[in-house]
Design a protein around this motif. Structure first.
Motif, PDB file in Angstrom:
ATOM      1  N   ALA A   1       0.827  -1.209   0.000  1.00 36.03           N
ATOM      2  CA  ALA A   1       0.000   0.000   0.000  1.00 36.03           C
ATOM      3  C   ALA A   1       0.859   1.256   0.000  1.00 36.03           C
ATOM      4  CB  ALA A   1      -0.927  -0.007   1.215  1.00 36.03           C
ATOM      5  N   ALA A   2       1.995   1.202   0.689  1.00 35.47           N
ATOM      6  CA  ALA A   2       2.906   2.348   0.701  1.00 35.47           C
ATOM      7  C   ALA A   2       3.377   2.662  -0.712  1.00 35.47           C
ATOM      8  CB  ALA A   2       4.103   2.062   1.605  1.00 35.47           C
ATOM      9  N   ARG A   3       3.625   1.621  -1.474  1.00 31.87           N
ATOM     10  CA  ARG A   3       4.080   1.847  -2.843  1.00 31.87           C
ATOM     11  C   ARG A   3       3.028   2.584  -3.663  1.00 31.87           C
ATOM     12  NH1 ARG A   3       6.569  -2.047  -7.573  1.00 31.87           N
ATOM     13  NH2 ARG A   3       6.942  -0.301  -8.947  1.00 31.87           N
ATOM     14  N   THR A   4       1.767   2.225  -3.488  1.00 35.62           N
ATOM     15  CA  THR A   4       0.716   2.851  -4.296  1.00 35.62           C
ATOM     16  C   THR A   4       0.611   4.342  -4.019  1.00 35.62           C
ATOM     17  OG1 THR A   4      -1.073   2.464  -2.694  1.00 35.62           O
ATOM     18  CG2 THR A   4      -0.594   0.694  -4.273  1.00 35.62           C
ATOM     19  N   ARG A   5       1.048   4.770  -2.842  1.00 31.76           N
ATOM     20  CA  ARG A   5       0.975   6.185  -2.475  1.00 31.76           C
ATOM     21  C   ARG A   5       2.344   6.862  -2.495  1.00 31.76           C
ATOM     22  NH1 ARG A   5      -3.636   9.043  -2.996  1.00 31.76           N
ATOM     23  NH2 ARG A   5      -5.372   7.577  -2.773  1.00 31.76           N
ATOM     24  N   ASN A   6       3.323   6.175  -3.069  1.00 33.94           N
ATOM     25  CA  ASN A   6       4.668   6.739  -3.212  1.00 33.94           C
ATOM     26  C   ASN A   6       5.290   7.107  -1.867  1.00 33.94           C
ATOM     27  OD1 ASN A   6       6.754   7.288  -5.056  1.00 33.94           O
ATOM     28  ND2 ASN A   6       6.327   9.486  -4.991  1.00 33.94           N
ATOM     29  N   LEU A   7       4.958   6.323  -0.853  1.00 28.76           N
ATOM     30  CA  LEU A   7       5.550   6.508   0.470  1.00 28.76           C
ATOM     31  C   LEU A   7       6.801   5.641   0.593  1.00 28.76           C
ATOM     32  CD1 LEU A   7       2.236   6.286   2.498  1.00 28.76           C
ATOM     33  CD2 LEU A   7       3.740   8.288   2.473  1.00 28.76           C
TER      34      LEU A   7
END
Length: 256
Positions: free
Chosen positions: A114-120
């Motif tokens: 999920a972090a990847r999807t939000r560029n975190l």
């Protein structure tokens, strides 16, 4: 060359007004330190205040946790979209989340994705308990946490990941590992596992931090190690002089 990173995990400490004062003092102490990424991770209630105070500085902001779903009936949780409004970083899989809130390798994996999807930028925490350490199971446990936490994530995302190796028996106990032993664990277990997942080049590009009773007096010992790229600092990150000194030690290290 891997850029060192020092992140302060404030845990469940500081009201909004207390956080305002601490962020102000931290930013004054950290602003002259270059060559190291500096990250503050206050409680969720203080993220908006901290974001406003840190605007225009080179100090990053991180959340201490998040859910993997974007929205929905998850009372008390915070979504990746909410975190991304204020933060660049997010701590995932801290041992206290695993110990007290039932976090598993599976939920950690969902949160990393999920972090990847939000560029975190995820700071994935791994580490063995005292019982596992004394039973000689460190390599098995830490390797599993790395592999399961990053399962299904492709090599393109790998360089953005940060790993924090925090032996659970050293967190908040004053009983830190030695720099040499911590480095051996990073090299022989974490980087080896990363290499098997993504290849040797990616394994060398990913930053690995040490956490667990890091202080101003022992920070240089850890930062002098070739495979340790900074620190995830807990309680000491609430002390301005100590956290600034730790960050300066990372900046001064010649091994990165």
């Amino acid at each position: 060359m891997r850029t060192p990173l020092v992140a302060g995990n404030w845990k469940m400490n500081k009201t909004v007004e207390e956080a305002r004062s601490l962020v102000f003092e931290m930013s004054r102490g950290l602003r002259e330190i270059k060559g190291v990424e500096k990250v503050l991770c206050p409680p969720f209630t203080s993220l908006l205040t901290a974001a406003a105070l840190l605007q225009g500085t080179d100090i990053g902001l991180g959340a201490q946790n998040m859910h993997w779903e974007e929205k929905g009936a998850f009372t008390g949780e915070t979504s990746p979209a909410m975190v991304a409004e204020f933060c660049k970083y997010v701590i995932i899989g801290h041992s206290e989340r695993r110990m007290y809130f039932g976090e598993t390798d599976g939920t950690v994996n969902k949160k990393i994705a999920a972090a990847r999807t939000r560029n975190l930028i995820p700071i994935l925490c791994v580490g063995e308990t005292l019982a596992e350490y004394e039973a000689g199971r460190t390599a098995h446990v830490v390797s599993r946490q790395v592999r399961e936490g990053l399962k299904g994530l492709d090599a393109d995302f790998a360089p953005k990941i940060v790993i924090a190796y925090e032996p659970v028996w050293a967190i908040g106990t004053g009983r830190a590992s030695s720099g040499e032993n911590a480095n051996a664990g990073v090299r022989d277990v974490i980087r080896k596992s990363l290499g098997e997942l993504y290849g040797p080049a990616a394994a060398q590009a990913i930053r690995v931090l040490y956490g667990g009773s890091v202080t101003a007096s022992n920070a240089a010992e850890f930062f002098s190690q070739p495979d340790i790229d900074g620190a995830l600092v807990g309680g000491t990150s609430l002390k301005v002089d100590e956290f600034v000194a730790i960050t300066r030690a990372a900046s001064n290290a010649q091994t990165f």
